[in-house]
Design a protein around this motif. Structure first.
Motif, short mmCIF file in Angstrom:
data_model
loop_
_atom_site.label_atom_id
_atom_site.label_comp_id
_atom_site.label_asym_id
_atom_site.label_seq_id
_atom_site.Cartn_x
_atom_site.Cartn_y
_atom_site.Cartn_z
N PRO A 1 6.76 28.58 -15.82
CA PRO A 1 6.03 29.44 -16.75
C PRO A 1 6.58 30.86 -16.83
O PRO A 1 6.63 31.45 -17.92
CB PRO A 1 4.60 29.42 -16.22
N ILE A 2 6.98 31.43 -15.70
CA ILE A 2 7.50 32.80 -15.71
C ILE A 2 8.81 32.85 -16.49
O ILE A 2 9.01 33.72 -17.34
CB ILE A 2 7.71 33.32 -14.27
N THR A 3 9.70 31.90 -16.19
CA THR A 3 10.98 31.84 -16.90
C THR A 3 10.77 31.62 -18.39
O THR A 3 11.46 32.23 -19.23
CB THR A 3 11.85 30.72 -16.32
N SER A 4 9.83 30.77 -18.74
CA SER A 4 9.55 30.50 -20.15
C SER A 4 9.06 31.75 -20.86
O SER A 4 9.41 32.01 -22.02
CB SER A 4 8.51 29.38 -20.27
N ARG A 5 8.25 32.56 -20.16
CA ARG A 5 7.78 33.81 -20.77
C ARG A 5 8.93 34.81 -20.95
O ARG A 5 8.94 35.58 -21.92
CB ARG A 5 6.66 34.41 -19.92
N VAL A 6 9.88 34.79 -20.02
CA VAL A 6 11.06 35.66 -20.17
C VAL A 6 11.84 35.26 -21.43
O VAL A 6 12.30 36.11 -22.19
CB VAL A 6 11.96 35.57 -18.92
N ILE A 7 11.99 33.97 -21.65
CA ILE A 7 12.69 33.48 -22.84
C ILE A 7 11.94 33.92 -24.10
O ILE A 7 12.54 34.41 -25.06
CB ILE A 7 12.84 31.95 -22.80
N GLN A 8 10.62 33.74 -24.09
CA GLN A 8 9.83 34.14 -25.25
C GLN A 8 9.95 35.63 -25.55
O GLN A 8 10.12 36.04 -26.70
CB GLN A 8 8.35 33.77 -25.02
N GLU A 9 9.85 36.44 -24.49
CA GLU A 9 9.93 37.88 -24.69
C GLU A 9 11.32 38.31 -25.16
O GLU A 9 11.46 39.22 -25.97
CB GLU A 9 9.54 38.61 -23.40
N THR A 10 12.35 37.63 -24.66
CA THR A 10 13.71 37.92 -25.13
C THR A 10 13.85 37.58 -26.61
O THR A 10 14.42 38.35 -27.39
CB THR A 10 14.74 37.12 -24.32
N LEU A 11 13.31 36.45 -27.00
CA LEU A 11 13.35 36.05 -28.41
C LEU A 11 12.60 37.05 -29.29
O LEU A 11 13.00 37.32 -30.42
CB LEU A 11 12.74 34.66 -28.58
N ARG A 12 11.53 37.63 -28.74
CA ARG A 12 10.75 38.60 -29.51
C ARG A 12 11.49 39.93 -29.62
O ARG A 12 11.68 40.46 -30.72
CB ARG A 12 9.38 38.83 -28.86
N VAL A 13 11.91 40.48 -28.47
CA VAL A 13 12.52 41.80 -28.47
C VAL A 13 13.87 41.79 -29.19
O VAL A 13 14.16 42.63 -30.04
CB VAL A 13 12.70 42.34 -27.03
N ALA A 14 14.72 40.83 -28.84
CA ALA A 14 16.05 40.77 -29.44
C ALA A 14 16.01 40.26 -30.87
O ALA A 14 16.84 40.66 -31.70
CB ALA A 14 16.97 39.90 -28.59
N SER A 15 15.06 39.38 -31.18
CA SER A 15 14.93 38.81 -32.53
C SER A 15 16.30 38.41 -33.07
O SER A 15 16.81 38.98 -34.04
CB SER A 15 14.25 39.80 -33.47
N ILE A 16 16.90 37.41 -32.43
CA ILE A 16 18.24 36.96 -32.80
C ILE A 16 18.31 36.62 -34.29
O ILE A 16 19.22 37.03 -35.00
CB ILE A 16 18.65 35.73 -31.96
N LEU A 17 17.32 35.87 -34.74
CA LEU A 17 17.23 35.55 -36.16
C LEU A 17 16.40 36.64 -36.82
O LEU A 17 15.18 36.56 -36.88
CB LEU A 17 16.58 34.18 -36.36
N SER A 18 17.06 37.70 -37.27
CA SER A 18 16.36 38.87 -37.79
C SER A 18 15.60 38.56 -39.08
O SER A 18 14.54 39.12 -39.34
CB SER A 18 17.35 40.02 -38.05
N PHE A 19 16.18 37.70 -39.88
CA PHE A 19 15.55 37.32 -41.15
C PHE A 19 16.15 35.99 -41.59
O PHE A 19 17.07 35.47 -40.97
CB PHE A 19 15.80 38.39 -42.22
#
Length: 354
Positions: A216-234
């Motif tokens: 769960p902790i690792t999964s939350r790190v992935i989610q937060e990275t996806l949110r902050v970095a927003s690889i797919l900007s649009f």
């Protein structure tokens, strides 16, 4: 360059069929069977980075490319890996080039590599048909089912499209994860303890699907990275009918750009949006405020595979290695996905070393 028959460029019945075929190959039931092979690729990749300065993004691209081939061709991918890699690496250089198809230009070289890539895929299809007595559960097998009626051109276009979709995006996420973990030692410690607990419990046995559900902790790190970095900007979309949005009329046929970065960085959706804080995902975000894989019928059908390969790499990276970034990391580069400065130069060392 990807091919006119690739899933990205269609909607309606053809898109729905392709999406169903991809989803069938990338369901949890399907991808969990290749966890040992993904783990082997991850271990070999990390070992090759030991004790040297690496460009994280470039090395992650190699890792995700190999996983993409595994998911498409199954264990047969080792037979074609080098030929496919040689052509695809030339092809990708032309994605952002000027479309001038004259000898010597980058675009011309890329288009030539695209033809060679199609020829290699045609050979692979022919060989697979000759060995049709063997049972395969990979994406290629899903595309090749006779009842689906896909032509060789359609299969080739969509295989190239899947490689494109699966490679740079996931490599970008992994690059940002290494950066954020290096900059947040408390978070890194929590992830490491979680992964070491799993390693101890499995007693050096290969990772399983059940193991990945205990992170769960690792999964939350992935989610937060996806949110902050927003690889797919649009993403590019088109209004298929007249739409009224907040008092504005968007006529049918107009192009629409949903800005995921704006959604993910809105203080209305996430408090202190610029702060890297995985604990915010201890509570599920509100609907339509977190869309790292898009949304609706055009959302990424390979997100389960992407999350799985990220979890597997993080497991071995945090339990067996330590790393430090090299040089300034205060800028974001776009190529075209958001990346840390210079692809995040990193030195990686085995933990057993002093």
């Amino acid at each position: 360059m990807l091919g006119k028959q690739a899933i990205f460029f269609h909607q309606g019945d053809y898109h729905s069929k392709l999406r169903r075929l991809v989803l069938r190959a990338f369901t949890p039931e399907s991808v969990k069977n290749i966890i040992p092979d993904i783990e082997s690729i991850a271990v070999d990749s990390l070992r090759s980075w030991e004790n040297r300065l690496i460009n994280t993004f470039q090395e992650m691209k190699i890792f995700t490319f190999n996983v993409a081939l595994l998911s498409i061709f199954g264990k047969d991918e080792v037979l074609y890996r080098e030929d496919l890699k040689k052509c695809y690496y030339i092809l990708e250089k032309g994605y952002n080039s000027m479309p001038i198809n004259l000898p010597g230009t980058l675009f011309h070289k890329s288009m030539k590599a695209r033809k060679e890539l199609a020829q290699i895929l045609a050979k692979i299809l022919a060989l697979r048909r000759e060995s049709n007595k063997e049972e395969h559960n990979d994406l290629l097998a899903s595309f090749m089912e006779e009842k689906e009626g896909l032509s060789d051109e359609q299969i080739a276009d969509n295989i190239i499209g899947v490689i494109f979709a699966a490679r740079d995006t996931t490599a970008s996420v992994l690059t940002w994860i290494m950066k954020y973990l290096a900059e947040n030692p408390t978070v890194l410690q929590a992830v490491t303890e979680e992964q070491e607990g799993i390693m101890k419990a499995k007693d050096d046995k290969p990772l399983t699907w059940a193991d990945t559900k205990k992170m769960p902790i690792t999964s939350r790190v992935i989610q937060e990275t996806l949110r902050v970095a927003s690889i797919l900007s649009f993403t590019f979309r088109e209004a298929v009918e007249d739409v009224e949005f907040e008092g504005y009329l968007i006529p049918k046929g107009w192009k629409v750009l949903p800005l995921f970065r704006n959604i993910h960085h809105s203080p209305d959706n996430f408090s202190e949006p610029e702060k890297f804080d995985p604990s915010r995902f201890e509570v599920a975000p509100k609907p339509n405020t977190f869309m790292p894989f898009g949304n609706g019928t055009h959302s990424c059908p390979g997100n389960e595979l992407a999350k799985l390969e990220i979890l597997v790499l993080i497991h071995h990276m945090t339990t067996k290695y330590r790393w430090s970034t090299v040089g300034p990391q205060n800028e974001i580069h776009y190529a075209p996905f958001a990346l840390p400065q210079n692809g995040l130069p990193v030195r990686l060392f085995p933990k057993k070393q002093s």
